[in-house]
Write an enzyme that holds these catalytic residues in place. Structure first.
Site, PDB file in Angstrom:
ATOM      1  N   GLN A   1      -5.280  -1.800   9.559  1.00 11.56           N
ATOM      2  CA  GLN A   1      -4.927  -3.089   8.972  1.00 11.56           C
ATOM      3  C   GLN A   1      -5.459  -4.213   9.862  1.00 11.56           C
ATOM      4  O   GLN A   1      -5.187  -4.252  11.054  1.00 11.56           O
ATOM      5  CB  GLN A   1      -3.391  -3.190   8.829  1.00 11.56           C
TER       6      GLN A   1
ATOM      7  N   ASP B   1     -11.592   2.324   3.379  1.00 10.24           N
ATOM      8  CA  ASP B   1     -11.763   0.867   3.240  1.00 10.24           C
ATOM      9  C   ASP B   1     -13.231   0.529   2.958  1.00 10.24           C
ATOM     10  O   ASP B   1     -13.548  -0.596   2.576  1.00 10.24           O
ATOM     11  CB  ASP B   1     -11.331   0.157   4.532  1.00 10.24           C
TER      12      ASP B   1
ATOM     13  N   LYS C   1       0.836  -1.205   0.000  1.00 12.70           N
ATOM     14  CA  LYS C   1       0.000   0.000   0.000  1.00 12.70           C
ATOM     15  C   LYS C   1       0.870   1.254   0.000  1.00 12.70           C
ATOM     16  O   LYS C   1       0.598   2.209  -0.739  1.00 12.70           O
ATOM     17  CB  LYS C   1      -0.957  -0.024   1.208  1.00 12.70           C
TER      18      LYS C   1
END
Ligand SMILES: NC(=O)C1=CN([C@@H]2O[C@H](COP(=O)(O)OP(=O)(O)OC[C@H]3O[C@@H](n4cnc5c(N)ncnc54)[C@H](OP(=O)(O)O)[C@@H]3O)[C@@H](O)[C@H]2O)C=CC1
Ligand SMILES: NC(=O)C1=CN([C@@H]2O[C@H](COP(=O)(O)OP(=O)(O)OC[C@H]3O[C@@H](n4cnc5c(N)ncnc54)[C@H](OP(=O)(O)O)[C@@H]3O)[C@@H](O)[C@H]2O)C=CC1
Lengths: 311, 311
Positions: free
Chosen positions: B105, B130, B61
């Site tokens: 995460q 997200d 990422k």
């Protein structure tokens, strides 16, 4: 639940089921009054304007609330009310400690444009007893059936299906319709009760064939008697959410209510079928009452919690 | 997109598709810098603990963000971090005007129990790149694909399907899996692109037969190569979200990545198929980047709006 003369199916009565729930709710309201004397669940029904169909629905809700011991208030706003005025009213009700549940009767009947999503999302999710707030929708979609409030019509349908005793887990369920208030949450509830769910809508090809594969068929399309006998898998549970008014010269009113399913035809093949009226309709109203009682129970629980518990 | 030697299917390359999106995003970031000199999208990647797989994903990422011109910050919390500490950190990032997107995460690697839902719902929905906040989930479920952020993996899959040119509206789509991050939003996106969607899971009966009815088959079950050739309808588009590590003594690492689909077998019947790796994986990362750029664009738009516009 009786055997219907027109076919093999047993009638899945929403009148019977909702009476049972009503008795249960009366007891729960009584128990609340015993925990905190004088405490009663409070429901605010907000209406903008005065559509005749809305008036009928609201009267039914007020009557049910009264019978159960819920303190229901009919909050009327004039047709001249703007979106901002509705939002201010909702804000006031959100703050009111005596109101545990709030619904806005849809559609609003205003001279001004009022965005229904803005209205629905302005209700405090903890008072959203219609289960239509985006947060509550998100909970249902992802299988969290505990945190929020379940939308009334699909939740009522689940109650009806459970009464048949048919095993939902592993069954093939087909939902005709994908609206925000019926089809979409219906398919989610069936999915999280572990059915394999197919969602159909106006772009679906071979609709009849898809319906005919369903062990459990829920119809919510708003098309009078569109689902015929040949669409039904023998032995299926058929739930008809439709409420359609059609012409009937034999009636004094010249009108008659029918569902989205051709009842007589479908009843020849189904194992269980809901009538219209007297099927899903009364379940929707009683589930609103149950959500209101639940909201009040949760509120009282928070009130009576030891004050030092910070979470 | 090339013809694969092992079968008739064309390879639906996530590497190719994500490169194209990357180029588009570079231009959008450049345009932002021209509107407000010095302005760059800011992304915070919060990690609790130091799981090796998480480290790999985060590196990927960060690398993508760098290439596009996104200012990505790796916010590391120790394994001793409690849920409250994570929430405080998120609150800080929610307030930070230079951070436009926030992700945590998953799974958190802490000595304490941390509820993933509590964490996901603590991110400001306007920074939830997200797309996992319950509000954003609710928007997707009810077909509002504009207000919030779409979850990355399903959104990346939609991009891949669109590249095939296959008509989604009216097609029969089957999704294997109903998880919060992949299967559930995947079926919702397909539904709102007007496919007729069947969602399957571990309780589904006749799984093979259901898969074999799909014009578009999306697999997200986490079972190495479970979906075989016979499960594929000839001409279907097959999307494999699975990432499974299996033993392979011929590799230096002794391991190899495979999907949930038996690629060689399925490729004989499919019209299009995604490889693993190089299929859905790169699309997930690039969709995170796209959401971050979008979040920054929305923020800048609000900043540059005339101040007297109160809504
Ligand atoms: N019993 C109760 O308490 C309640 C009953 N109802 C009744 O349930 C029914 C549905 O209500 P609601 O969901 O609000 O209605 P909507 O009009 O919002 O949604 C109808 C759905 O059916 C689909 N549809 C329409 N025509 C067809 C067709 N020919 N073939 C396949 N799908 C079709 C539409 O597809 P698309 O999305 O592609 O347009 C849409 O998803 C109505 O009769 C309503 O009166 C509703 C609420 C409560
Ligand atoms: N490419 C990417 O960037 C990403 C890839 N992934 C990969 O996608 C896959 C799925 O991930 P995720 O959704 O998070 O996984 P989950 O484990 O959360 O969900 C798996 C789903 O598959 C269903 N399932 C499991 N086994 C079977 C079976 N034998 N038959 C039918 N259904 C089954 C489960 O059913 P039930 O609900 O009944 O348990 C569940 O709904 C994994 O391989 C994961 O690594 C995930 C995220 C991102």
């Amino acid at each position: 639940m009786s055997t219907d003369a027109t076919g093999a199916a047993r009638v899945l009565s929403g009148n019977d089921a909702s009476s049972d729930v009503k008795e249960e709710l009366k007891k729960r309201v009584e128990a609340l009054g015993q925990k905190l004397p004088g405490f009663r669940p409070g429901l605010a029904i907000v209406q903008v304007g005065g559509r005749e169909d809305s008036n009928v629905y609201i009267r039914m809700k007020l009557k049910n609330a009264e019978a159960i011991g819920i303190n229901a208030t009919h909050v009327k706003l004039p047709r001249s009310a703007t979106e901002v005025e509705v939002l201010l009213k909702l804000n006031e009700l959100n703050q009111d400690p005596n109101i545990h549940g709030i619904i806005v009767q849809m559609p609003p009947d205003s001279e001004h444009y009022i965005n229904p999503h803005t209205i629905t999302d302005a209700v405090n999710p903890e008072k959203d007893v219609d289960g239509l707030h985006t947060m509550n929708e998100g909970h249902v979609a992802t299988g969290d059936l505990e945190t929020g409030f379940l939308p009334c019509t699909p939740n009522g349908v689940m109650e009806l299906i459970k009464r048949t005793g048919v095993k939902i887990a592993g069954s093939d369920a087909v939902v005709l319709g994908r609206s925000k208030i019926v089809g979409t949450p219906m398919s989610e509830l069936l999915k999280w009760h572990h059915a394999t769910v197919t969602v159909c809508h106006s772009k679906t090809k071979d609709l009849e064939q898809k319906a005919a594969a369903a062990d459990i068929l829920v119809v919510a399309i708003g098309r009078a008697e569109m689902v015929k006998e040949s669409w039904i898998k023998p032995g299926a549970v058929v739930i008809d959410c439709g409420i359609n008014s059609i012409d009937d010269p034999t009636k004094k009113s010249g009108k008659r209510l029918v569902g989205d399913v051709d009842y007589k035809g479908a009843a020849k093949r189904a194992s269980w079928i809901t009538p219209v009226p007297g099927g899903v309709g009364p379940m929707t109203v009683i589930m609103l009452m149950r959500n209101t009682v639940l909201a009040a129970e949760k509120m009282l629980e928070r009130l009576l919690q030891p004050k030092w518990n910070l979470r």
